[in-house]
Motif scaffolding. Structure first.
Motif, PDB file in Angstrom:
ATOM      1  N   MET A 200       0.831  -1.213   0.000  1.00 36.38           N
ATOM      2  CA  MET A 200       0.000   0.000   0.000  1.00 36.38           C
ATOM      3  C   MET A 200       0.859   1.253   0.000  1.00 36.38           C
ATOM      4  N   TRP A 201       1.929   1.233   0.777  1.00 38.66           N
ATOM      5  CA  TRP A 201       2.798   2.416   0.852  1.00 38.66           C
ATOM      6  C   TRP A 201       3.485   2.667  -0.488  1.00 38.66           C
ATOM      7  N   LYS A 202       3.856   1.585  -1.171  1.00 37.53           N
ATOM      8  CA  LYS A 202       4.461   1.734  -2.498  1.00 37.53           C
ATOM      9  C   LYS A 202       3.447   2.348  -3.470  1.00 37.53           C
ATOM     10  N   ALA A 203       2.202   1.892  -3.407  1.00 38.27           N
ATOM     11  CA  ALA A 203       1.154   2.460  -4.266  1.00 38.27           C
ATOM     12  C   ALA A 203       0.941   3.932  -3.939  1.00 38.27           C
ATOM     13  N   GLY A 204       0.919   4.257  -2.645  1.00 30.92           N
ATOM     14  CA  GLY A 204       0.752   5.654  -2.240  1.00 30.92           C
ATOM     15  C   GLY A 204       1.894   6.529  -2.720  1.00 30.92           C
ATOM     16  N   TRP A 205       3.111   5.994  -2.670  1.00 30.70           N
ATOM     17  CA  TRP A 205       4.279   6.747  -3.132  1.00 30.70           C
ATOM     18  C   TRP A 205       4.191   7.028  -4.628  1.00 30.70           C
ATOM     19  N   ASP A 206       3.717   6.032  -5.405  1.00 31.02           N
ATOM     20  CA  ASP A 206       3.583   6.220  -6.846  1.00 31.02           C
ATOM     21  C   ASP A 206       2.515   7.267  -7.170  1.00 31.02           C
TER      22      ASP A 206
END
Length: 207
Positions: free
Chosen positions: A157-163
């Motif tokens: 989820m954090w990776k998706a949020g960063w993108d």
């Protein structure tokens, strides 16, 4: 609820009595639940969302504990009883974020009173892990297991949020925008599943 917390006066015995009652409601839920007292998903008390319930209880318990422990006058027994009730309800939520928040706050408060007192939450956590039910042990173990499914989901989820943040660095994508723009990120199917990032700074930045 935030306003009630702000207005709270722990010198009276009626402070946040609704939260104490809510803790009692949650404990009753655990008692009557068909899956047993420590059922997998935890209690949600008088609220529909478990995490909100756990974290509101945690905030009020931390503030009440600081007043009861650091107040120079003799603390009243009803306040301590309410704090114990809310603390037990927090355990029953099985919400690791609220556990961690309560642990850190109590350690900090006790450390400021007397350094040796800061060992009390540590000893308590160890005793809970050794003597507590298997459900509690499993939840504690997953807090340090980076291969745990729910922990790994948070990294995704954090990776998706960063993108998303890289594409919308100045304004974010808008409040609760994950479902709206999820189709633009096929590499992150998790955006179709959750409406939050399980991380407040990332969530605020994305919103």
């Amino acid at each position: 609820t935030a306003y009630e917390i702000y207005q709270c006066d722990w010198s009276s015995d009626v402070c946040s009595s609704d939260l104490v009652i809510s803790a009692g409601v949650g404990i009753v839920q655990a008692v009557i639940h068909p899956e047993g007292f420590w059922y997998r998903y935890g209690i949600h008390g008088s609220l529909s969302n478990l995490m909100t319930y756990a974290q509101v209880l945690m905030l009020v318990t931390c503030m009440g504990f600081s007043w009861a422990f650091l107040n120079p006058h003799r603390s009243r027994i009803l306040i301590w009883a309410g704090l114990i009730l809310m603390g037990f309800a927090i355990l029953l939520t099985l919400n690791r974020q609220s556990w961690l928040g309560l642990f850190l706050a109590m350690t900090f408060i006790l450390f400021n009173k007397k350094k040796i007192y800061s060992l009390i939450p540590v000893i308590f956590a160890i005793l809970v892990f050794i003597l507590g039910p298997q459900t509690l042990k499993n939840r504690i173990e997953t807090m340090t297991n980076l291969k745990d499914y729910s922990v790994n989901e948070r990294f995704v989820m954090w990776k998706a949020g960063w993108d998303i943040l890289k594409d919308h660095p100045w304004t974010g994508c808008g409040f609760k925008c994950q479902f709206v723009i999820a189709d633009q990120y096929p590499e992150h199917p998790i955006l179709q599943k959750y409406t939050h990032m399980h991380n407040s700074p990332i969530q605020l930045a994305v919103d």
